[in-house]
Write a protein that holds these residues in place. Structure first.
Motif, short mmCIF file in Angstrom:
data_model
loop_
_atom_site.label_atom_id
_atom_site.label_comp_id
_atom_site.label_asym_id
_atom_site.label_seq_id
_atom_site.Cartn_x
_atom_site.Cartn_y
_atom_site.Cartn_z
N PRO A 1 2.66 6.61 -0.16
CA PRO A 1 1.86 7.94 0.36
C PRO A 1 0.86 8.06 -0.59
CG PRO A 1 3.93 8.41 -0.62
CD PRO A 1 4.05 7.03 -0.40
N CYS B 1 0.31 10.52 10.61
CA CYS B 1 0.57 9.39 9.38
C CYS B 1 1.83 8.90 9.15
CB CYS B 1 -0.11 10.10 8.23
SG CYS B 1 -1.81 10.43 8.29
N SER C 1 4.35 6.92 6.09
CA SER C 1 4.36 6.31 4.84
C SER C 1 5.80 6.26 4.35
CB SER C 1 3.45 6.95 3.91
OG SER C 1 3.27 6.14 2.88
N SER C 2 6.08 5.75 3.23
CA SER C 2 7.41 5.92 2.78
C SER C 2 7.50 7.17 2.10
CB SER C 2 7.65 4.62 1.63
OG SER C 2 7.39 3.41 2.19
N SER C 3 8.86 7.31 1.57
CA SER C 3 9.09 8.63 0.61
C SER C 3 8.21 8.38 -0.82
CB SER C 3 10.28 8.80 0.52
OG SER C 3 10.84 7.70 -0.29
N LEU D 1 4.17 12.68 -1.13
CA LEU D 1 4.14 12.61 0.36
C LEU D 1 4.12 14.19 0.86
CD1 LEU D 1 5.20 10.67 2.67
CD2 LEU D 1 7.58 11.77 2.43
N GLU D 2 4.75 15.18 -0.03
CA GLU D 2 4.35 16.51 0.25
C GLU D 2 2.97 16.95 0.14
OE1 GLU D 2 6.21 18.54 2.22
OE2 GLU D 2 7.51 16.99 2.34
N VAL E 1 0.27 14.95 0.65
CA VAL E 1 -0.32 14.40 1.89
C VAL E 1 -0.15 15.46 3.03
CG1 VAL E 1 -0.46 12.67 3.61
CG2 VAL E 1 -0.26 12.25 1.20
N ARG E 2 1.17 15.86 3.18
CA ARG E 2 1.37 16.79 4.55
C ARG E 2 0.62 18.00 4.37
NH1 ARG E 2 6.03 16.23 6.96
NH2 ARG E 2 7.15 15.02 5.39
N LEU F 1 3.58 13.99 9.79
CA LEU F 1 3.91 13.10 8.85
C LEU F 1 5.07 12.68 8.97
CD1 LEU F 1 2.70 11.33 6.20
CD2 LEU F 1 3.20 13.16 4.86
N GLU G 1 8.27 9.82 7.89
CA GLU G 1 8.73 9.00 6.63
C GLU G 1 9.71 7.86 6.94
OE1 GLU G 1 11.94 9.59 3.18
OE2 GLU G 1 10.66 11.35 3.63
#
Length: 373
Positions: A10, A32, A34-36, A40-41, A43-44, A51, A53
């Motif tokens: 992310p 979108c 992506s991995s964890s 990540l949050e 980006v969200r 989004l 995971e």
């Protein structure tokens, strides 16, 4: 138009591609993947788009990779996108294969840099064939810059047409955000001295061994700011790490969400990499009116014109780097400022984020239209 954007981690979405999915969501239905990770949050919240995971490991791990491909296949089968676009190596392998098996019509992979040219033995052979598989599964292959395109051709990775979007890079730069008048320099302890800066992962391929060795050999008084976290996948040598910790003139600032204060505190940025795709830090530094000393490698030498907006030195040559750093420290202040102004002018002319995004959108629309013919 349904568009799925995939990155391995992310951090790529949170930093380099920040704001791009949100902007594209004006014209397409964007998801979108992506991995964890700790960002990540972030980006969200920032992008305001769905989004998903899916775990993707960076190293070579066939079992985990097959699991990732299967999970991606399930997601794409459910979403039925018109376009999938992957960035970074592992996301490319997972996404292009899954999208191929699903039958997604437009499968785009962007090569942001190639690892195999600096690898050896079995690892190099594996990496070459992984890139060939990614290209075979993709319908569109996008090199980040001319150097990446040249290597894809030189090593016969793909016979498919290669097209760079804009003048290179994968996002362009917000020239109003990265502006020298809009941020104060980071506070660094100690008396003022000529300040060199490095921004990036503390990774052995970034030339940290050579940079620290060169810094220790400087004739004048200087300090070095290091911005970035230690890369456990390819860490710097123990000897270099010890030198960093024991030198009171080297300041570790760690990872910074906003690198502008660090850029503002530097006189010159140094990027002594062994390889690059199309380095964002060189563009960011230029936008902040900071000249750059960079290795003469693909990507960096597409942005830096020696003596105009920075300087180029041979890679893996700490002596040549030290000589250049010494020369730069002796330059009149006005000459440094002139180089900085030239650096910003070039960034504004070639890498404005607004123009890049328009060209990216046009690329998507053309690819989608051609897929329907």
């Amino acid at each position: 138009m349904k568009l799925v954007i995939v990155t391995t981690v992310p951090e790529t979405l949170a930093t380099i591609l920040r704001g791009q999915p949100k902007w594209l969501a004006q014209y397409a239905s964007v998801i979108c993947v992506s991995s964890s990770g700790r960002m990540l949050e972030n980006v969200r919240e920032n992008e305001g788009v769905p989004l998903e995971e899916i775990g993707m490991c960076r190293g070579i791990n066939p079992i985990k990779d097959l699991t990732s491909i299967f999970r991606m296949w399930k997601l794409l089968r459910k979403v039925k996108p018109d376009i999938v676009h992957s960035y970074t190596p592992k996301a490319g392998l997972v996404t292009m294969l899954a999208a191929f098996f699903v039958g997604t019509k437009v499968r785009i992979h962007t090569f942001t840099g190639l690892v195999f040219p600096t690898s050896v033995g079995l690892k190099r052979w594996i990496l070459v064939w992984v890139d060939r598989i990614v290209c075979a599964a993709a319908t569109h292959v996008v090199p980040e810059g001319k150097g990446v395109a040249a290597d894809l051709q030189k090593y016969h990775i793909t016979p498919k047409p290669l097209r760079i979007i804009g003048n290179g890079n994968i996002a362009g730069i917000d020239i109003n955000y990265f502006h020298p008048d809009k941020v104060d320099p980071v506070d660094v302890s100690g008396k003022r001295a000529f300040t060199f800066g490095f921004i990036g992962r503390l990774n052995r391929d970034k030339g940290l061994d050579e940079l620290v060795t060169a810094f220790e050999g400087l004739r004048g008084s200087a300090r070095l700011l290091l911005v970035g976290g230690l890369d456990e996948s390819a860490p710097i040598s123990d000897d270099t790490y010890h030198k960093i910790k024991s030198n009171k003139h080297i300041h570790e600032l760690g990872f910074m969400d906003d690198v502008r204060p660090a850029l503002a505190a530097c006189d010159v940025i140094v990027l002594a990499s062994y390889r690059e795709g199309f380095p964002n830090v060189v563009i960011q530094a230029g936008a902040m009116c900071k000249p750059v000393i960079a290795s003469d490698v693909s990507g960096s030498n597409e942005i830096i014109e020696d003596g105009i907006n920075g300087w180029l030195v041979p890679p893996k040559d700490s002596q040549a780097l030290a000589e250049r750093m010494n020369c730069v420290m002796e330059l009149p202040e006005e000459e440094l400022r002139s180089l900085g102004r030239s650096a910003r002018a070039r960034v504004v002319e070639r890498y404005d984020q607004r123009e890049y995004r328009q060209q990216l959108l046009a690329y998507y629309r053309r690819a989608a239209l051609e897929a329907c013919i």
